[in-house]
Enzyme design. Structure first.
Site, PDB file in Angstrom:
ATOM      1  N   GLY A 120     -26.882 -14.166  43.200  1.00 26.88           N
ATOM      2  CA  GLY A 120     -26.313 -14.232  44.546  1.00 26.88           C
ATOM      3  C   GLY A 120     -27.173 -13.529  45.578  1.00 26.88           C
ATOM      4  N   GLY A 122     -28.133 -10.829  47.396  1.00 31.75           N
ATOM      5  CA  GLY A 122     -27.964  -9.379  47.356  1.00 31.75           C
ATOM      6  C   GLY A 122     -28.413  -8.685  48.616  1.00 31.75           C
ATOM      7  N   LYS A 154     -32.090 -11.550  56.394  1.00 32.73           N
ATOM      8  CA  LYS A 154     -32.478 -10.896  55.136  1.00 32.73           C
ATOM      9  C   LYS A 154     -32.631  -9.400  55.401  1.00 32.73           C
ATOM     10  CE  LYS A 154     -33.953 -10.813  50.809  1.00 32.73           C
ATOM     11  NZ  LYS A 154     -35.167 -11.523  50.375  1.00 32.73           N
ATOM     12  N   ASP A 166     -29.400  -1.779  47.657  1.00 30.43           N
ATOM     13  CA  ASP A 166     -28.638  -1.410  48.856  1.00 30.43           C
ATOM     14  C   ASP A 166     -28.575  -2.529  49.890  1.00 30.43           C
ATOM     15  OD1 ASP A 166     -31.202  -1.408  49.961  1.00 30.43           O
ATOM     16  OD2 ASP A 166     -31.394   0.772  49.919  1.00 30.43           O
ATOM     17  N   GLY A 167     -29.165  -3.705  49.572  1.00 29.23           N
ATOM     18  CA  GLY A 167     -29.092  -4.826  50.499  1.00 29.23           C
ATOM     19  C   GLY A 167     -29.989  -4.712  51.710  1.00 29.23           C
ATOM     20  N   ARG A 224     -34.034 -15.984  59.040  1.00 26.95           N
ATOM     21  CA  ARG A 224     -34.543 -17.162  58.334  1.00 26.95           C
ATOM     22  C   ARG A 224     -33.861 -18.420  58.852  1.00 26.95           C
ATOM     23  NH1 ARG A 224     -33.839 -15.199  52.062  1.00 26.95           N
ATOM     24  NH2 ARG A 224     -35.880 -14.235  51.744  1.00 26.95           N
ATOM     25  N   ARG A 231     -28.446 -22.932  46.526  1.00 30.76           N
ATOM     26  CA  ARG A 231     -29.186 -23.027  45.266  1.00 30.76           C
ATOM     27  C   ARG A 231     -28.253 -22.885  44.071  1.00 30.76           C
ATOM     28  NH1 ARG A 231     -32.954 -17.677  46.357  1.00 30.76           N
ATOM     29  NH2 ARG A 231     -31.612 -16.712  47.903  1.00 30.76           N
ATOM     30  N   ASP A 289     -34.122 -18.990  40.830  1.00 34.80           N
ATOM     31  CA  ASP A 289     -33.334 -18.817  42.053  1.00 34.80           C
ATOM     32  C   ASP A 289     -34.208 -18.444  43.247  1.00 34.80           C
ATOM     33  OD1 ASP A 289     -33.766 -16.251  40.714  1.00 34.80           O
ATOM     34  OD2 ASP A 289     -32.627 -15.406  42.378  1.00 34.80           O
TER      35      ASP A 289
END
Length: 629
Positions: A120, A122, A154, A166-167, A224, A231, A289
């Site tokens: 997923g 993240g 992102k 931590d993303g 982005r 996906r 992925d």
């Protein structure tokens, strides 16, 4: 000055900024399963394709750079975005635009060959889908029949899929993605686009080289843009209906539709990897992925590994077409039984032929072989790459130089022509010290000796902790290093000249066959050949050292080099007077050519001075030290 939003007659909002007027139409969230839980933090998500999230705020967000052409996809201008006081907040996820519905995509996949379960988004966050503006170029919409552009950020913080992370993303990785995404587009390689980079005063701790020396870095976010970032195989019906409507209409039979869809994905994948291989780019982590791309070759090396985390070389340059095939096989397995395995296998049997067709077609254009297709062309191309590898030749500049090698003509001095062409390509070859550094084994000699012994005494344990390909690469490096240690720079130069003279001789013979039956049009053929080659072989690509210079300037508060590099990359096949050198070069009345010569002399004389090299020059010695993880 940005007007304050107010409500007018009939409830219409007036004075909203262009970012606040974006026409969102978030079909994916309407048509695909949505996680009903709003529980915060990392967790397992079942039966859903998306989870709603709240992007985390950044302190003091500000633009590093924007891509005018990427923003134009959304109907936005650079000026509108940069002049919007809330622009950095909106395009970092810190503030939600009207109509945006932040969410994280749930999917699974294989990482380094092993199934990793739930992955997923993240660190990525879906913001929504924006209707294409009126008058958008039909060329841009060829592969976007949905007439919507999905945007995501992102580095916007934690999602249910962040696992132990931590993303967040930092400035160096965000600048690399921003510049590389746009560079690939302008080279003609299909890619996601990058609209902007935002940095901030928020900090995260990162151990860049995984060596126990972490440091705080600025949180940064990339915007982005793509037709979709989906996906996940569970949504095949939605994907075909939305993004492959011609297949949906042509094949009423469900199974035949799915086979046609898989074949189209196979063809696009083969074409994509052929395109990026031919411009010398190398994907860092080709997990199932993670089909995007990142780095560029310097000296040609088929075993080049651009990601320092890839210890086994699984994603080396030469392995990438095969790895893409492996990823397609895993996709077929996930689509079963909707895609019958025997039908998928038949499609996959076509893959290498399709890839080779695209690859050879691209390579023929790079060599200016336009009139004929001969079986021997594949051998000529292979010998070129082998000569580049043996001599340590620069990939991009060697191909760019080939257009200066002319077709043979009657009455010319063949020896003189060969000598000039050889000298031209020798300028792109590596020195003895550079080749020694490139062939230094990356494995400790004691570890290598232990593994060699283990391979003989306990093959089962050896297979668990290493593999024969890795050991073979190390032994090959040792063998080459031994030969280099016994050679001098003069001896190396003679050998490099012999190798190139032999290849150029074969190349010119092949060029001669292009002219057979065209005696009255020799100059026209030559002119056409040069034109095609110079529009196929880029003059400038995003080399690691160019990105690194821009990153270091940005980390010191100067964002101008990022925007300047983007301007150069927007026209990779052309000379751009005034954009030959980095921004920090002080003119002092010198000519640009004089500055170029001075910078190249500095680079040749020192491996530590980070001089202002022209963007189209060979990389400096210190570029070998750049480690990207």
């Amino acid at each position: 000055v940005r007007k304050i939003t107010r409500v007018g007659h009939m409830g219409l909002t007036l004075g909203r900024s262009p970012l606040e007027r974006l026409p969102f139409d978030n079909q994916a969230l309407k048509k695909l399963p949505l996680d009903t839980s709003e529980e915060a933090g990392v967790r397992q998500v079942k039966g859903a394709c998306f989870s709603r999230v709240k992007p985390q705020l950044l302190t003091g967000p500000r633009f590093v750079a924007v891509s005018p052409q990427a923003l134009a996809l959304l109907g936005l201008s650079q000026e509108e975005v940069l002049n919007d006081p809330l622009g950095p907040e909106y395009l970092s996820g810190s503030k939600v635009m009207p109509g945006s519905e932040p969410a994280a995509h749930c999917y699974c996949g294989h990482q380094f060959g092993q199934f990793a379960g739930q992955l997923g988004d993240g660190a990525a966050c879906y913001l929504g889908e924006i209707k294409v503006p009126p008058g958008q170029s039909p060329d841009l919409l060829l592969e976007n029949p949905s007439l919507r552009w999905e945007i995501q950020v992102k580095g916007a913080g934690l999602t249910p899929y962040s696992r132990q992370a931590d993303g967040r993303k930092v400035l160096r990785s965000s600048i690399r993605e921003f510049l590389c995404s746009e560079a690939m587009f302008f080279l003609g390689v299909p890619t996601t686009r990058a609209g902007s980079v935002v940095t901030s005063d928020s900090k995260v701790l990162r151990d860049i080289n995984y060596n126990g020396h972490p440091r705080h870095e600025r949180c940064s976010v990339v915007l982005r843009i793509a037709p979709t970032f989906l996906r996940e195989t569970r949504m095949m019906d939605y994907v075909i209906e939305t993004f492959y409507p011609e297949i949906q209409e042509t094949f009423p039979d469900h199974v035949e539709r799915n086979v046609a869809f898989f074949r189209e994905v196979m063809v696009r994948t083969a074409r994509l990897v052929a395109q990026w291989q031919c411009v010398g780019f190398c994907h860092g982590v080709l997990n199932t992925d993670n089909m995007s791309f990142w780095f560029v070759l310097l000296r040609f090396d088929p075993d080049y590994i651009c990601n320092a985390s890839d210890n086994s070389g699984r994603y080396s340059y030469q392995a990438q077409p095969t790895i893409c095939r492996w990823n397609l096989v895993k996709l077929a397995e996930a689509l079963a039984p909707e895609l019958p395995p025997e039908r998928a296998e038949a499609v996959m049997d076509e893959y290498m032929d399709v890839y080779n067709r695209f690859y050879l077609g691209n390579m023929r254009r790079k060599l200016g072989l336009l009139k004929k297709e001969e079986p021997e062309d594949e051998i000529l191309i292979t010998e070129l790459l082998q000569t580049m590898h043996n001599t340590g030749a620069d990939f991009t500049n060697t191909f760019r130089s080939l257009s200066q090698i002319s077709c043979p003509k009657e009455g010319e001095n063949e020896e003189e022509i060969l000598g000039q062409a050889t000298q031209l390509l020798l300028k792109q070859c590596a020195s003895l010290e550079e080749l020694k550094a490139a062939n230094k084994p990356t494995m400790d000699p004691r570890e290598l000796a232990m593994l060699l012994s283990l391979a003989q005494t306990n093959p089962t344990l050896f297979q668990i902790i290493s593999d024969r390909m890795t050991i073979a690469r190390q032994l090959d490096k040792l063998s080459k290093l031994k030969d280099l240690m016994e050679s001098s720079q003069e001896e190396l130069k003679i050998k490099q000249a012999e190798d190139w003279t032999a290849w150029i001789t074969r190349y010119r013979k092949r060029l001669g066959r292009e002219l057979e039956g065209l005696s009255d049009a020799v100059q026209a053929v030559q002119d056409d050949r040069v034109k095609v080659m110079d529009h196929t072989n880029p003059r400038v690509v995003l080399r690691n050292y160019i990105a690194q210079n821009a990153i270091e300037a940005a980390e010191n508060g100067d964002f101008s080099e990022v925007q300047r590099v983007l301007m150069v990359l927007e026209k990779p096949f052309s000379s751009q007077p005034g954009l030959e050198l980095p921004t920090w070069v002080s003119k002092h009345g010198d000519t640009e050519e004089a500055e170029r010569e001075e910078a190249e002399e500095q680079s040749a004389s020192s491996s530590t001075v980070r001089s202002a090299l022209p963007y189209d020059s060979k990389p400096p010695a210190w570029a070998q030290e750049i480690c990207v993880t």
